[in-house]
Every structure is written in structure tokens, then in C-alpha cells.
Design a protein around this motif. Structure first.
Motif, short mmCIF file in Angstrom:
data_model
loop_
_atom_site.label_atom_id
_atom_site.label_comp_id
_atom_site.label_asym_id
_atom_site.label_seq_id
_atom_site.Cartn_x
_atom_site.Cartn_y
_atom_site.Cartn_z
N ASP A 95 15.35 -35.38 23.39
CA ASP A 95 15.16 -34.84 24.74
C ASP A 95 16.14 -33.72 25.09
OD1 ASP A 95 13.09 -36.73 25.35
OD2 ASP A 95 14.66 -38.25 25.58
N GLY A 112 13.03 -19.79 20.58
CA GLY A 112 11.93 -20.74 20.56
C GLY A 112 11.31 -20.90 19.19
N GLY A 116 11.94 -24.59 18.86
CA GLY A 116 10.75 -25.09 19.54
C GLY A 116 10.71 -24.61 20.98
N ARG A 117 9.65 -23.95 21.34
CA ARG A 117 9.54 -23.38 22.69
C ARG A 117 9.63 -24.46 23.77
NH1 ARG A 117 9.58 -17.90 24.53
NH2 ARG A 117 8.80 -17.94 26.66
N GLU A 118 9.17 -25.67 23.45
CA GLU A 118 9.14 -26.74 24.45
C GLU A 118 10.53 -27.18 24.88
OE1 GLU A 118 9.61 -28.62 20.49
OE2 GLU A 118 8.33 -27.03 21.29
N ARG A 119 11.56 -26.87 24.09
CA ARG A 119 12.93 -27.25 24.46
C ARG A 119 13.56 -26.27 25.45
NH1 ARG A 119 15.30 -31.19 21.52
NH2 ARG A 119 14.44 -31.70 19.47
N GLU A 150 11.73 -23.56 34.54
CA GLU A 150 10.81 -23.89 33.45
C GLU A 150 9.85 -22.71 33.25
OE1 GLU A 150 11.05 -26.36 31.55
OE2 GLU A 150 11.85 -28.11 32.61
N THR A 156 10.68 -30.13 36.98
CA THR A 156 10.60 -31.26 36.06
C THR A 156 11.87 -32.10 36.20
OG1 THR A 156 11.68 -29.99 34.30
CG2 THR A 156 9.25 -29.91 34.40
#
Length: 308
Positions: A95, A112, A116-119, A150, A156
């Protein structure tokens, strides 16, 4: 919150010191003389918003020794960003969020692709800091504004946790942006011009804004960046450059961009990702950028710094 500061220079050192002073578990990643000074004498911050001296300091040159953290503050100079991105991988747990406080508009794409772009959480900072000497960060003026958001907007749990951590620290003005992409470009507009002119002229903002020719060139640089951003679909007001010129009139007269300090010290420059990026992105979008091209040509031969 356990926080790693990847790049403990002016911005990273300032943010990390404020967060550590507020009680967070902060681990600094540094190197060279700065690392040695932090180990031996601690980390100092000289600031109009309050002096800090942390000793001892949790500092290392090996991110793998830190282990997984809740948040990585990525504040590495752009010329070293790709290698640094690979180095932070051992600090990423399931996480872990990564927030970038880097210049330019391309850093998040590069980072990213590695982590990883999601991080990623987008970040922008407005602050004038420099390593005064190894182990000591100097902050000029009262401005210490940090904006995060974000990508894609929305609030979030992780952005709320980061907000709570930053608001707990004195000397950090924090806000959450609903359009962090536009916020990144807004800084890019101003910083690219400030970096180019303070480096080219070897002068701070005060003389630049008072000289009619330099002031006009400053505005031309910013207007070109606005035009490039708008051509790429970024939500920028057409009058944004004029607003930033008025903002420049409120800054301490002695302020210089970090690239100007790097030039003076013979360090590598971020010019390829500032003026150079404007020229490159402008060409892709069909937008002329003659002022930024002039700045890029004037500075690119210094991009690798002085030979050691």
C-alpha cells in the motif's frame, strides 16, 4: 506514518525535517558529504518559518536498508530520477504511495513506468530552498506551499492520510487539488521561466522583474508554456502567464530558482526537462516556442555541470 525521503536536498530535506519534527518516522536517503554531515552532526533547517536541528537522524544511502514505508517523498533532481526510481523499489510495500515533488511535467510518466502508475500521488511544491552546506538546508522567504492530488481527481483514504500527516507539521502549507495535472502545469509555467532567467542572467528575481526587457522576456517564456499546455488539453487560463508575472512581484527580491544555484555550483542542470521540454512538447503540438528555444540553447551546454 513511516516516510522515506528519496533525495534529501533542498526540498526533500526541508519536508523531511518538518515531518520528523512533527513526530513521524522519517528515513532520509542521501549521499556524499551531505550524508556524512547528517550522520555526524544531524540535519539543520534555516528558515524564516522556524529553525530546526534534528540529531540523530535516520539517514542512509541504501534504500533497501529502510524497508517498506507508508509514503515515499520522491524529490530527486530530474537528471538522476530514472536510476533513483529503480532504487526505491525495496521500500514499496503493498500500500505504499509515492508522491513526486519534482520539476517539469514528464516526471510522473517516467516514475510510473518503474513503480506503477497506481502508486503515484501527484505533487507540486512552491518553496525556495538550497543545501547551504552539507547537513544544512536554507529556506528563503515565507512560501512553503505543498499541493497534492490523485490523478483523475477525487479524495481517497491515502490522500486523506497524507494530508493529515502534512497538516500535523509546522512550516508546511498543504492543500489537496482536484486537478493535480493542471496544478503541475501551473508550476511548470512559472518555474521554467524563473529557472531559465535566473540561470541565464546569474541574477535573482528582483533585478529581472525591474528591468523592462528582462520582464518582457520572462512573460514571453511563460506565455509559450501556457500555449503548449493548452494545445495539449491542459486546463490553463489564457491569462495565466500575466497572473504569474504579478505573482513574481510578490516574491523576495533575492529569490533564484534551484537551477541557478546548480549552475553557480557547477552541478548538472534540469534544463532538458524545463526549457528543453517546452521546445520538444511545443514542436509535437505545433506551437512555436522561440523564447524557450533561446533559453535552452543558452543553457544546454552547461547541462552536465563542470567537469570534476
Amino acid at each position: 506514518m513511516k516516510i522515506a525521503i528519496m533525495g534529501s536536498g533542498g526540498v526533500g530535506g526541508y519536508v523531511g525535517a518538518r515531518l520528523a519534527k512533527a513526530g513521524h518516522d522519517v528515513r532520509f536517503i542521501a549521499r556524499g558529504a551531505h550524508l556524512r554531515a547528517m550522520r555526524e552532526e544531524g540535519l539543520g533547517v534555516e528558515s524564516p518559518r522556524g529553525r530546526i536541528h534534528l540529531h540523530p537522524v535516520e539517514v542512509t544511502d541504501d534504500p533497501a536498508a529502510v524497508g517498506p514505508v507508508d509514503l515515499v517523498v520522491f524529490a530527486v533532481k530530474l537528471w538522476g530520477a530514472e536510476a533513483a526510481a529503480r532504487q526505491i523499489l525495496p521500500m514499496l510495500g503493498p500500500d505504499t504511495a509515492v508522491v513526486t515533488f519534482q520539476n517539469g511535467v514528464e516526471a510522473n510518466d517516467m516514475l510510473g513506468a518503474v513503480v506503477g502508475r497506481e502508486r503515484l500521488v501527484g505533487g507540486v511544491c512552491y518553496i525556495a530552498t538550497v543545501i547551504e552546506r552539507p547537513g544544512v538546508i536554507r529556506h528563503t522567504g515565507q512560501m512553503a506551499r505543498f499541493v497534492m492530488g490523485e490523478f483523475g481527481g477525487g479524495r481517497t483514504k491515502r490522500i486523506e492520510a497524507i494530508e493529515a500527516a502534512f497538516r500535523r507539521a509546522d512550516g508546511l502549507d498543504f492543500e489537496v487539488s482536484a486537478d493535480i495535472e493542471a496544478a503541475i502545469w501551473q508550476k511548470f509555467v512559472f518555474l521554467t521561466a524563473l529557472a531559465a532567467l535566473t540561470a541565464m542572467t546569474r541574477m535573482p528575481i528582483g533585478p529581472i522583474r525591474e528591468d523592462p526587457d528582462a520582464r518582457a522576456f520572462f512573460l514571453d517564456l511563460m506565455r509559450e508554456v501556457v500555449a503548449v499546455g493548452r494545445a495539449r488539453g491542459v486546463r490553463l487560463d489564457p491569462a495565466f502567464a500575466d497572473e504569474r508575472l504579478a505573482f513574481a512581484d510578490t516574491l523576495p527580491a533575492e529569490m533564484k530558482a534551484s537551477m541557478a544555484h546548480d549552475l553557480e555550483r557547477g552541478n548538472p542542470l534540469e534544463v532538458h526537462w524545463l526549457s528543453g521540454a517546452v521546445v520538444r512538447l511545443g514542436a509535437e503540438a505545433g506551437v512555436p516556442t522561440p523564447a524557450n528555444r533561446a533559453a535552452y540553447v543558452a543553457l544546454k551546454l552547461h547541462a552536465d555541470g563542470r567537469p570534476r
